[in-house]
Design a protein around this motif. Structure first.
Motif, PDB file in Angstrom:
ATOM      1  N   ARG A 357       0.837  -1.212   0.000  1.00 55.63           N
ATOM      2  CA  ARG A 357       0.000   0.000   0.000  1.00 55.63           C
ATOM      3  C   ARG A 357       0.866   1.254   0.000  1.00 55.63           C
ATOM      4  O   ARG A 357       0.594   2.217  -0.717  1.00 55.63           O
ATOM      5  N   GLU A 389      -7.324  -7.511  -4.577  1.00 49.49           N
ATOM      6  CA  GLU A 389      -8.698  -7.114  -4.219  1.00 49.49           C
ATOM      7  C   GLU A 389      -8.807  -5.603  -4.078  1.00 49.49           C
ATOM      8  O   GLU A 389      -9.834  -5.010  -4.357  1.00 49.49           O
ATOM      9  N   GLU A 390      -7.722  -4.982  -3.625  1.00 51.64           N
ATOM     10  CA  GLU A 390      -7.727  -3.520  -3.482  1.00 51.64           C
ATOM     11  C   GLU A 390      -7.332  -2.809  -4.768  1.00 51.64           C
ATOM     12  O   GLU A 390      -7.293  -1.581  -4.809  1.00 51.64           O
ATOM     13  N   LEU A 392      -4.332  -2.801  -6.060  1.00 50.43           N
ATOM     14  CA  LEU A 392      -2.951  -2.286  -6.021  1.00 50.43           C
ATOM     15  C   LEU A 392      -2.163  -2.732  -7.245  1.00 50.43           C
ATOM     16  O   LEU A 392      -1.346  -1.981  -7.785  1.00 50.43           O
TER      17      LEU A 392
END
Ligand code: SF4
Lengths: 468, 207
Positions: A357, A389-390, A392
């Protein structure tokens, strides 16, 4: 009763017996195995016709020599493939729990173990890998061992050891904006030196440590071996318990409650004494980077490479000269003038979700500088899945990074991911030793944000100048 | 498997650099070799050998004086870094049986003991004296039962081994055998108590 440190409690609760010569027979609860440090350990068992004493106390996974471009073992080379296959054959024959390469749980031992809840507070945990200090983030006595000791642990669930001295490292105050656990770790190694904690078990205390997430605590404990500590510890607390609850191998139901009640008794007692105390003023720490070939060769990102001519101690002067020569740097050169060819984001130090992140935050909407290659290697399949899932991975791919399968990869350069001689790399791993990332390769250790900033600017840069 | 070690007489080669890590002693790419044969060829490979594979004449172990040495005198922090036992295997395979320094990596030191490699710790002053003797090519005599290192009959330093360590070195005992032969009853007994205290550490089948 004499007040005890966390280390004393972990140690004492595993002493099988004192052997009368200063050594102790210590019970080892758990053992993590990977393909590189165990082939000879199994030979030692097989030669004696032995089976593991408690197969269920072990967990094996291939990580060091596995390909990260694909999951096809041959892509890492014939020797690497043979080594992973040897592990598979060994664990099959001995009934040792195993996570295969194509399993989503596969990952670097020190990322996977905690994720699965194999790592728990209060335990002793051995692994044929020096970064086993990582597990101390949970209040577990985790320590690296050699191949002979891996064999002994499998055969007898015990080791002959000598107790370490204790060192408290107190992180006072809170870090400034954009200063990461990696920066704290680098600052510590530079303060006490690469041998500063040799012979010691470190316990980290202080407001900054209490405020850290488990991932940050793991980063700090992970890097402790770079200061020479075989053991690093953080006392378990609510953050620890919340992170572990419902993990696949963590205790459940009534046993969980019992375990937590026990774990609450582990923190160091009031008035317990350490053999050495070090206080680090966290507020004064800025983003840090290594310039040389030892993890103690650290300077702030806005600083300069040292000038050997200005060093009085002749031994040190000579060492700095040699390191600069290997690194291809000029004395006194500005850090922000150093250009990189490669960026590696990953490893058991900084290959977890929060690390990805932090890198994504810098890379979002930006491009990797022309001529620079950036590879991003998640620490485990679960980290990879969560990152995807995010979204990234899309940020990374759009920026022009390579998004890889999990493994140790360029941290140790055993799987074909490696630097060529003379190449310079900003790396989130933990060792800048000569040749560590490939023969003749030059490594600068940095945080994930700083690695991402290096990818974008093509130089070592203070990531705070690039915040989105 | 472990070769007994009682006395050693040899010149001592000096590697004075600080923090010679196990990646330097045994570069990671050779960790892919599974067999323990031929590890001596990997020892200090990137320093001992030039890129073309020939010997680097500047590396101490390649000097005529230090051919076939069995003793090394090293700088502080020798053996720090990775836990790879190959670093010790390669040293022993090369013929090195004694390493003298001020301090060593913890894991490296544990591995050394299991393979009959003797580490001797000395204070910085003694260290400097030993280096100057080693550099002139004097012969060192290391006597484990006596716990002494002598040069021309003069003691340059002493060291202390516990009785069990001394026996392990001079008989070449393997630690795994010692534990299996003498400690198993203690281990099993401890295990029972441990299970009652922390049952969550044992699988259902074990409980
Ligand atoms: S990521 Fe690097 S330091 Fe961590 S276990 Fe793998 S090789 Fe060792």
């Amino acid at each position: 009763m004499t007040p005890k440190t966390l280390y004393d409690k972990l140690w004492d609760s595993h002493v099988i017996r004192e052997r009368g010569d200063g050594t102790v027979l210590l019970y080892v609860d758990r053992h993590l195995l990977h393909e590189v440090s165990t082939p000879q350990s199994f030979v030692a068992l097989d030669r004696r016709g032995l089976c593991p004493h408690r197969p269920a106390a072990n967990l094996a996974v291939p990580d060091h020599a596995v390909p990260t471009r694909s999951r096809n073992l041959a892509d890492a080379g014939a020797l690497a493939k043979a080594q992973t296959e040897r592990l598979m054959e060994n664990v099959r024959r001995h009934g040792i729990p195993f996570i295969p390469l194509d399993d989503v749980r596969q990952g670097i031992v020190h990322v996977m173990g905690p994720e699965q809840g194999f790592t728990l507070p209060g335990i002793t945990l051995a692994c044929g890998d020096s970064h086993t200090t990582t597990h101390g983030a949970f209040g577990a006595l985790g320590f690296g061992v050699g191949a002979s000791e891996c064999g002994i642990v499998m055969a007898a669930q015990a080791l002959v050891l000598r107790k370490s001295k204790t060192m408290r490292v107190h992180f006072e105050g809170l870090p400034g904006e954009g200063v990461t656990a990696k920066d704290l770790a680098l600052a510590l190694v530079s303060t006490i030196g690469a041998n500063g904690a040799s012979g010691y078990a470190i316990e980290y205390t202080g407001e900054a440590v209490r405020a850290m997430s488990m991932e940050e605590r793991m980063t700090i404990c992970n890097m402790s071996i770079e200061a020479g500590a075989r053991v690093a510890l953080v006392a378990p607390d609510e953050t620890t318990f919340a992170w572990l609850k419902d993990r696949p191998m963590a205790p459940k139901g009534e046993l969980w409650d019992k375990a937590v009640a026990y774990w609450r008794t582990l923190p160091t007692d009031e008035g317990a004494r350490y053999d050495r105390e070090v206080v680090i003023d966290v507020a004064s720490i800025t983003p840090h980077v290594t310039w040389g070939t030892s993890p103690e060769d650290v300077v702030p990102a806005d600083g300069h490479v040292p000038d050997p001519e200005r060093i009085d101690d002749p031994v040190r002067r000579q060492r700095v000269r040699k390191a600069l020569d290997y690194m291809g740097l000029r004395p006194g050169q500005k850090i922000s003038d150093i250009e990189v060819d490669m960026v590696f984001i990953g490893s058991c130090t900084n290959g977890r979700l929060s690390d990805l992140r932090a890198a994504a935050e810098v890379l979002k909407g930006r491009k990797v500088k022309e001529g620079v290659r950036a590879i991003i290697v998640p620490g485990s399949g679960l980290v990879k899945q969560a990152a995807e899932e995010e979204g990234l991975h899309e940020i990374f791919l759009q920026a022009g990074c390579e998004w890889r399968e999990p493994g140790c990869s360029m941290c140790v350069a055993m799987n074909g991911d490696m630097l060529q001689p003379g190449m310079r790399c900003a790396s989130t791993s933990n060792r800048n030793f000569e040749g560590r990332q490939g023969k003749g390769g030059r490594t600068h250790l940095v945080s994930p944000a700083m690695a991402a900033a290096a990818a974008v600017t093509g130089r070592l840069a203070d990531p705070r100048s690039l915040r989105n | 498997m472990v070769e007994p070690l009682k006395q050693v007489r040899s010149r001592a080669a000096v590697l004075p650099d600080q923090n010679i890590d196990t990646d330097v002693i045994f570069p990671a790419r050779f960790l892919l070799l599974i067999d323990r044969e031929g590890m001596d060829k990997c020892l200090f490979a990137d320093r001992r050998l030039l890129p073309n594979g020939e010997e680097n004449p500047d590396f101490p172990l390649n000097r005529d004086l230090y051919r076939d040495v069995r003793i090394l005198v090293v700088g502080p922090g020798f053996g720090c870094g990775s836990s790879r036992e190959q670093a010790v295997w390669a040293l022993v395979d090369y013929g090195i049986r004694v390493v003298i320094g001020t301090d060593f990596g913890d894991i490296f030191a544990g591995n050394a003991k299991k393979n009959g490699l003797l580490l001797i710790r000395v204070d910085p002053e003694t260290h400097a004296q030993i280096i100057s003797k080693a550099e002139t090519g004097e012969f060192f005599y290391v006597d484990l039962p006596a716990g002494t290192v002598t040069v021309n009959g003069e003691t340059v330093c002493t060291f202390q081994l516990t009785e069990s360590e001394l026996h392990a070195y001079i008989n070449g005992w393997d630690e795994m055998d010692i534990i299996l032969n003498t400690e198993m009853p203690h281990i099993l007994e401890f295990e029972k108590t441990h299970m009652s205290r922390q049952p969550w550490l044992f699988s259902e089948a074990e409980r």
